[in-house]
Design a protein around this motif. Structure first.
Motif, short mmCIF file in Angstrom:
data_model
loop_
_atom_site.label_atom_id
_atom_site.label_comp_id
_atom_site.label_asym_id
_atom_site.label_seq_id
_atom_site.Cartn_x
_atom_site.Cartn_y
_atom_site.Cartn_z
N LEU A 138 0.67 -1.21 0.05
CA LEU A 138 0.01 -0.07 0.06
C LEU A 138 0.97 1.21 -0.02
CD1 LEU A 138 -2.65 1.54 0.11
CD2 LEU A 138 -2.68 0.99 2.72
N LEU A 139 1.89 1.15 0.69
CA LEU A 139 2.85 2.33 0.77
C LEU A 139 3.55 2.57 -0.46
CD1 LEU A 139 4.47 2.23 4.30
CD2 LEU A 139 3.11 3.92 3.49
N ALA A 140 3.85 1.54 -1.09
CA ALA A 140 4.62 1.69 -2.62
C ALA A 140 3.67 2.22 -3.65
CB ALA A 140 5.08 0.16 -2.81
N GLU A 141 2.22 1.82 -3.40
CA GLU A 141 1.26 2.56 -4.40
C GLU A 141 0.69 3.93 -4.14
OE1 GLU A 141 -1.74 -0.42 -4.54
OE2 GLU A 141 -0.61 -2.38 -4.60
N ALA A 142 0.49 4.11 -2.75
CA ALA A 142 -0.17 5.25 -2.41
C ALA A 142 0.58 6.19 -1.60
CB ALA A 142 -1.37 4.89 -1.65
N GLY A 143 1.67 5.74 -0.98
CA GLY A 143 2.54 6.90 -0.43
C GLY A 143 1.91 6.91 1.11
N LEU A 144 2.50 7.94 1.82
CA LEU A 144 2.13 8.10 3.22
C LEU A 144 0.73 8.68 3.13
CD1 LEU A 144 5.43 9.38 4.84
CD2 LEU A 144 4.44 7.14 5.21
N SER A 145 0.41 9.66 2.28
CA SER A 145 -0.90 10.39 2.41
C SER A 145 -1.83 9.63 2.03
CB SER A 145 -0.62 11.63 1.17
OG SER A 145 -0.42 11.05 -0.06
N GLY A 146 -1.68 8.26 1.26
CA GLY A 146 -2.77 7.21 0.90
C GLY A 146 -2.85 6.46 1.94
N PHE A 147 -2.06 6.33 2.76
CA PHE A 147 -2.09 5.31 3.93
C PHE A 147 -3.05 5.30 5.00
CE2 PHE A 147 -0.63 2.28 7.10
CZ PHE A 147 -0.14 1.28 6.64
N SER A 148 -3.60 4.30 5.43
CA SER A 148 -4.47 4.34 6.63
C SER A 148 -4.62 3.00 6.99
CB SER A 148 -5.71 5.29 6.48
OG SER A 148 -6.64 4.42 5.61
N ALA B 201 -5.01 -4.70 16.72
CA ALA B 201 -4.64 -5.68 17.64
C ALA B 201 -3.03 -5.88 17.65
CB ALA B 201 -5.06 -6.89 17.60
N TYR B 202 -2.60 -5.55 16.56
CA TYR B 202 -1.07 -5.69 16.70
C TYR B 202 -0.15 -4.31 16.40
CZ TYR B 202 -2.53 -10.38 15.41
OH TYR B 202 -3.19 -11.60 15.39
N PHE B 203 -0.90 -3.53 15.73
CA PHE B 203 -0.59 -1.99 15.38
C PHE B 203 -1.55 -1.00 15.85
CE2 PHE B 203 0.79 -5.25 12.28
CZ PHE B 203 2.07 -5.04 12.31
N PRO B 204 -1.12 -0.38 16.96
CA PRO B 204 -2.14 0.53 17.41
C PRO B 204 -2.32 1.78 16.77
CG PRO B 204 -0.54 -0.27 19.22
CD PRO B 204 -0.02 -0.61 17.87
N THR B 205 -1.52 2.06 15.92
CA THR B 205 -1.32 3.40 15.11
C THR B 205 -0.60 3.03 13.77
OG1 THR B 205 0.77 4.26 15.74
CG2 THR B 205 -1.21 4.91 17.10
N PRO B 206 -0.78 3.77 12.59
CA PRO B 206 -0.12 3.61 11.69
C PRO B 206 1.39 3.60 11.84
CG PRO B 206 -1.78 4.98 11.05
CD PRO B 206 -1.89 4.83 12.42
N TYR B 207 1.75 4.38 12.82
CA TYR B 207 3.49 4.78 12.98
C TYR B 207 3.96 3.46 13.70
CZ TYR B 207 1.73 9.70 12.88
OH TYR B 207 1.40 10.72 12.36
N ALA B 208 2.95 2.57 14.20
CA ALA B 208 3.62 1.22 14.78
C ALA B 208 4.08 0.51 13.57
CB ALA B 208 2.77 0.55 15.64
N ILE B 209 3.28 0.68 12.34
CA ILE B 209 3.56 -0.08 11.04
C ILE B 209 4.59 0.33 10.34
CG2 ILE B 209 2.72 -0.36 8.83
CD1 ILE B 209 -0.32 -0.72 9.89
N PHE B 210 4.89 1.61 10.36
CA PHE B 210 5.92 2.26 9.42
C PHE B 210 7.24 1.89 10.47
CE2 PHE B 210 2.94 6.12 8.83
CZ PHE B 210 2.34 5.63 7.59
N ASN B 211 7.42 1.96 11.98
CA ASN B 211 8.37 1.54 12.69
C ASN B 211 8.80 0.22 12.49
OD1 ASN B 211 8.59 4.33 13.63
ND2 ASN B 211 7.63 3.85 15.47
N ALA B 212 7.85 -0.69 12.35
CA ALA B 212 8.08 -1.96 12.00
C ALA B 212 8.94 -1.95 10.72
CB ALA B 212 7.00 -2.93 12.14
N LEU B 213 8.30 -1.58 9.60
CA LEU B 213 8.76 -1.63 8.34
C LEU B 213 10.33 -1.07 8.32
CD1 LEU B 213 5.55 -0.93 6.34
CD2 LEU B 213 6.71 -2.98 6.59
#
Length: 217
Positions: A33-43, A60-72
């Motif tokens: 999704l990030l590769a396709e839509a960038g940060l602005s299109g991610f939710s 349940a695994y990622f409380p916020t989008p930032y948790a996903i970004f940090n993991a990546l």
């Protein structure tokens, strides 16, 4: 800097195998999704819909989008470090200028092949935690560079950390290329190489002067 990590920016990694599979699936789709839509299109709602999951199962695994970004970010940085450490022996057999060019070439290839790495690493840290992860990687890459220089008989100062500063300079060139062109161009690759060499050259020259003085004693 506050050393306490924000729980909302940290992924909750599961221990059960089925949950681990779902965790990995979420990260894989998040990267797509990030590769396709960038940060602005991610939710997270968009991500959940693409996966066919409920939003709650992602939260349940990622409380916020930032948790996903940090993991990546963490995974991308681990992969980047591995490239250099796997080639440490090869780089150690090179002269220091040749090694710098090889290091930059590896970094450029890595980022140009990975749009999400460009976005999350060269685009700038999205949270304090990802900033710390990136700075620690730069520090470790500086340590590798210092070891490679030592093999060439060159001892770089540690206060200030000249090796880490040289990596910072190269990264700044790569970030500017990403900002201007969306990727790292040959011109900015060459600028990163030259910037590192020019920054380190005076320290190398001082080492040569010291060695010459010792021989004259």
């Amino acid at each position: 800097m506050n050393s306490v990590l924000d729980p909302a920016a940290i992924a909750r990694e599961p221990v059960q195998q089925r949950a681990k599979a779902r965790f990995e699936r979420i990260l894989q789709e998040a990267e797509a999704l990030l590769a396709e839509a960038g940060l602005s299109g991610f939710s997270i709602p968009v991500l959940a819909e693409r996966l066919g999951y409920t939003r709650g199962s992602v939260y349940a695994y990622f409380p916020t989008p930032y948790a996903i970004f940090n993991a990546l970010v963490q995974r991308q940085l681990v992969d980047l470090e591995a490239i250099f450490f796997e080639r440490a022996e090869e780089l150690g057999r090179m002269g220091w200028r040749e090694a710098i060019r090889a290091i930059i070439e590896h970094a450029v290839t890595f980022h140009n092949e990975r749009p999400v790495a460009r976005l999350l690493i060269l685009g700038g840290a999205v949270t304090d935690d990802s900033y710390r992860a990136q700075e620690l990687t730069i520090e470790r890459m500086g340590s590798l560079g210092r070891a490679l220089m030592k093999r060439n008989g060159i001892l770089l100062p540690t206060n200030p950390d000249i090796a880490a500063l040289s990596v910072d300079i190269a990264v700044a060139c790569l970030r500017r290329s990403f900002f201007n062109h969306g990727r790292i161009t040959p011109a900015y690759r060459d600028a990163a190489v030259q910037a590192m060499i020019d920054f380190l050259a005076p320290y190398v020259a001082r080492q040569g002067d010291k060695a010459a003085r010792k021989r004259m004693r």
